[in-house]
Write a protein that holds these residues in place. Structure first.
Motif, short mmCIF file in Angstrom:
data_model
loop_
_atom_site.label_atom_id
_atom_site.label_comp_id
_atom_site.label_asym_id
_atom_site.label_seq_id
_atom_site.Cartn_x
_atom_site.Cartn_y
_atom_site.Cartn_z
N ASP A 47 -8.87 -0.85 -2.73
CA ASP A 47 -9.36 -2.22 -2.82
C ASP A 47 -8.94 -3.04 -1.61
O ASP A 47 -9.65 -3.95 -1.18
CB ASP A 47 -8.84 -2.89 -4.10
N ALA A 48 -7.76 -2.73 -1.06
CA ALA A 48 -7.30 -3.44 0.14
C ALA A 48 -8.22 -3.18 1.33
O ALA A 48 -8.33 -4.02 2.22
CB ALA A 48 -5.87 -3.02 0.48
N TYR A 49 -8.87 -2.02 1.32
CA TYR A 49 -9.75 -1.67 2.44
C TYR A 49 -11.22 -1.75 2.06
O TYR A 49 -12.04 -0.91 2.45
CB TYR A 49 -9.37 -0.29 2.99
N ALA A 109 -7.11 -3.24 17.17
CA ALA A 109 -6.09 -3.94 16.38
C ALA A 109 -6.35 -3.76 14.89
O ALA A 109 -5.41 -3.53 14.11
CB ALA A 109 -6.07 -5.42 16.75
N MET A 110 -7.60 -3.82 14.48
CA MET A 110 -7.92 -3.66 13.06
C MET A 110 -7.72 -2.23 12.59
O MET A 110 -7.47 -1.99 11.41
CB MET A 110 -9.35 -4.13 12.79
N ARG A 111 -7.81 -1.28 13.50
CA ARG A 111 -7.53 0.11 13.14
C ARG A 111 -6.02 0.38 13.11
O ARG A 111 -5.58 1.38 12.55
CB ARG A 111 -8.21 1.07 14.12
N THR A 112 -5.24 -0.54 13.67
CA THR A 112 -3.79 -0.35 13.77
C THR A 112 -3.03 -1.04 12.65
O THR A 112 -2.13 -0.45 12.04
CB THR A 112 -3.29 -0.88 15.13
N VAL A 113 -3.38 -2.30 12.37
CA VAL A 113 -2.61 -3.10 11.40
C VAL A 113 -2.99 -2.70 9.97
O VAL A 113 -4.18 -2.60 9.63
CB VAL A 113 -2.86 -4.61 11.61
N ARG A 114 -1.98 -2.50 9.14
CA ARG A 114 -2.20 -2.05 7.76
C ARG A 114 -2.38 -3.23 6.81
O ARG A 114 -1.41 -3.90 6.45
CB ARG A 114 -1.04 -1.17 7.32
N ARG A 115 -3.61 -3.47 6.42
CA ARG A 115 -3.90 -4.56 5.47
C ARG A 115 -3.27 -4.31 4.11
O ARG A 115 -2.86 -5.24 3.41
CB ARG A 115 -5.41 -4.74 5.33
N ASP A 116 -3.17 -3.04 3.70
CA ASP A 116 -2.62 -2.73 2.37
C ASP A 116 -1.19 -3.20 2.23
O ASP A 116 -0.77 -3.63 1.15
CB ASP A 116 -2.73 -1.23 2.09
N LEU A 117 -0.39 -3.17 3.30
CA LEU A 117 1.00 -3.59 3.23
C LEU A 117 1.14 -5.11 3.14
O LEU A 117 2.21 -5.62 2.80
CB LEU A 117 1.79 -3.07 4.43
N HIS A 118 0.06 -5.82 3.44
CA HIS A 118 0.06 -7.27 3.28
C HIS A 118 -0.45 -7.68 1.90
O HIS A 118 -0.47 -8.85 1.56
CB HIS A 118 -0.79 -7.92 4.37
N GLY A 133 -1.46 -17.35 4.99
CA GLY A 133 -2.04 -16.36 4.09
C GLY A 133 -1.11 -15.20 3.83
O GLY A 133 0.08 -15.38 3.56
N THR A 134 -1.62 -14.00 3.96
CA THR A 134 -0.81 -12.80 3.73
C THR A 134 0.00 -12.37 4.94
O THR A 134 0.81 -11.46 4.86
CB THR A 134 -1.73 -11.62 3.35
N GLY A 135 -0.24 -13.01 6.09
CA GLY A 135 0.38 -12.58 7.33
C GLY A 135 -0.43 -11.55 8.09
O GLY A 135 -0.11 -11.19 9.23
N TYR A 136 -1.52 -11.06 7.47
CA TYR A 136 -2.34 -10.02 8.09
C TYR A 136 -2.97 -10.50 9.40
O TYR A 136 -2.93 -9.80 10.43
CB TYR A 136 -3.42 -9.58 7.11
#
Length: 404
Positions: free
Chosen positions: A49-51, A32-41, A98-101
Motif C-alpha cells: 500500500d505504501a507503494y 531519488a524516488m527509486r532511492t528513498v523508501r516511502r514505506d519507512l515513512h 508530513g511524513t518526512g518523505y
C-alpha cells in the motif's frame, strides 16, 4: 521453486515506472524516488500500500472532513519536485513536514553540500517526520515545530521554498526569506480551484512559469475562502473573501426555473476540462466553486459536471455552473459541455460561462501567465492583466498578446 513475491525494491521501482510512464521525470528526481523508501515513512502500513500512487492520511482532523496531515500522492510529489528543480547545494525550506518523505527526497537532490529545513505546526506530525528521517538515514535534515505562515527566518535566505499544504495567499514573511532569484512552489488557491504554481523571485515580483492541477490539505491560519450554504445547506458555494456572495440574495435561487445552454465544445472520456476554470479566472471575478450534495441532486438540482467541484459564476441573485452530458454523437469526444443557470440573470451568466468554455476549447493547453506582487504594490507598477487582491499579495493573471 522461485519466490515470486516482489521485494521492496521491486515495489518501489514499479511505482516509479508507473509514474514515469505517464509523466516523464527528470533523471535526478526519478533516481531519488527509486532511492528513498516511502514505506519507512509510513510505519504500520502494508508495503504494497505504501507503494501505490495514492495519498495516505497520517493524522485525522477531529473538526472536519479533511485530514490534518497526509502523505501526498507520489505522482504529485514527483510533479512538484520537477517544478522546484532542486540543485546540489541548494538551501531549501519545506512548509508542511508530513511524513518526512518529501524532505528525504529533497535531501537526496541537494546532496551533502545542501541544507533542508522542514517545518510543521503540529507537534505530532513534526515528531513523526523527525523519527522517520532519523530511521532512514536523513538525520541531518532540520525539522522544526513551527507555524508555516511564519517560515523559519533564522535559517534564511533560502534558494528554494516548497509548500506541501494548500495556500490561499503568499505570506509576507516568505518574501523576506526567499533569496532574489530563488524559486517557490506552492499549491495556490484562488476562485475555488487549486494549482501547484512554480514561481521565481525577481526583486519584488514572483513570476510563474508552470501551473499544474492539484489538491492539498489547507494550511492552518489562512481564512481567505468563504463557504455559503444554499438550499438548506445541500448546495455550497466556495468563494474568496472579496467576492460579494451571500445567502440573503441567493436564498431562493434554486427554486427558480432552470436554464440550460450548450456550447459546441466536447470532451473525451479521459479528457480533463479543468482548464475552463483556470482560464475563466484570468478575466472574470464572478468565478467560484459549486458543491452539490447527493441530497440536492435527489431534490432536483441540476447535476454539475463534477458534483463536488465544478466552476460556477455568481452575480447578485443568480448562479450558473458547468454541466456535461454524454450523447455519443462523437465517438472520440462523446460528451458535450454547457452551463446550467438559476435566478433572474441565469441566461446572461450561462452565456458568460459558455464563452469561457468556447475560449478554452480553442486552445485547451493554454495556461495564463501569473505574477504575484506585495499587497502594497500600486496599480501602475503591475503588468497589464486581471488583478486578484488578497491580504498579503496582488496576483495578476494574463494571456500573452491579449487584454485578458
Amino acid at each position: 521453486m522461485v519466490n515470486s513475491t516482489p521485494t521492496l525494491d521491486d515495489l518501489r521501482n514499479r511505482l516509479v515506472d508507473e509514474i514515469a510512464a505517464k509523466h516523464p521525470l527528470p533523471a535526478r528526481i526519478e533516481q531519488a524516488m527509486r532511492t528513498v523508501r516511502r514505506d519507512l515513512h509510513l510505519p504500520g502500513l502494508d508495503p504494497a500500500d505504501a507503494y501505490t500512487n495514492r495519498a495516505v492520511t497520517i493524522k485525522d482532523n477531529p473538526n472536519g472532513p479533511l485530514a490534518l496531515s497526509c502523505a501526498s500522492v507520489p505522482s504529485t510529489v514527483a510533479m512538484m519536485l520537477a517544478q522546484l528543480d532542486p540543485q546540489p547545494g541548494d538551501h531549501i525550506l519545506e512548509i508542511g513536514a508530513g511524513t518526512g518523505y518529501n524532505a528525504a527526497l529533497l535531501a537526496e537532490l541537494v546532496g551533502p553540500d545542501g541544507q533542508i529545513t522542514t517545518i510543521d505546526i503540529d507537534p505530532g506530525v513534526a515528531l513523526h517526520a523527525r523519527e522517520a528521517l532519523n530511521r532512514t538515514g536523513y538525520d541531518h535534515v532540520r525539522v522544526m515545530e513551527r507555524d508555516g505562515l511564519k517560515g523559519a527566518p533564522e535559517h534564511a535566505p533560502y534558494t528554494r521554498m516548497i509548500a506541501t499544504v494548500g495556500l490561499w495567499d503568499v505570506p509576507a514573511t516568505w518574501w523576506e526569506q526567499l533569496a532574489d532569484g530563488g524559486r517557490l512552489v506552492l499549491p495556490l488557491r484562488w476562485r475555488g480551484q487549486t494549482r501547484s504554481v512554480a514561481l521565481t523571485r525577481h526583486g519584488d515580483t514572483l513570476v510563474s512559469d508552470d501551473m499544474e492541477l492539484c489538491g492539498f490539505v489547507p494550511i492552518i491560519g489562512q481564512h481567505g475562502e468563504r463557504t455559503t450554504g444554499l438550499a438548506n445547506g445541500t448546495v455550497r458555494l466556495h468563494h474568496d473573501q472579496d467576492q460579494p456572495v451571500g445567502p440573503d440574495q441567493l436564498a431562493e435561487v434554486f427554486s427558480t426555473p432552470l436554464t440550460e445552454l450548450w456550447s459546441r465544445a466536447r470532451v473525451g472520456n479521459e479528457e480533463t476540462f479543468d482548464g475552463i476554470w483556470l482560464r475563466a479566472t484570468a478575466s472574470d471575478d464572478t468565478v467560484c466553486r459549486v458543491e452539490v450534495t447527493k441530497q440536492a441532486l435527489e431534490n432536483g438540482v441540476r447535476r454539475p459536471a463534477i458534483p463536488g467541484r465544478s466552476p460556477a459564476l455568481v452575480s447578485d441573485s443568480s448562479v450558473a455552473y458547468l454541466i456535461a452530458e454524454r450523447d455519443n454523437t462523437d465517438l472520440e469526444r462523446p460528451s458535450r459541455l454547457g452551463a446550467a443557470g438559476y435566478g433572474p440573470d441565469a441566461i446572461a451568466l450561462a452565456r458568460d460561462l459558455v464563452v469561457h468554455i468556447t475560449d478554452w476549447s480553442t486552445d485547451r493547453a493554454a495556461v495564463p501567465g501569473m505574477t504575484i506582487h506585495p499587497a502594497g504594490a500600486p496599480d501602475n507598477a503591475l503588468p497589464k492583466g486581471h488583478v486578484v487582491d488578497k491580504g498579503d499579495s496582488r496576483t495578476v493573471l494574463f494571456f500573452t498578446g491579449t487584454n485578458a
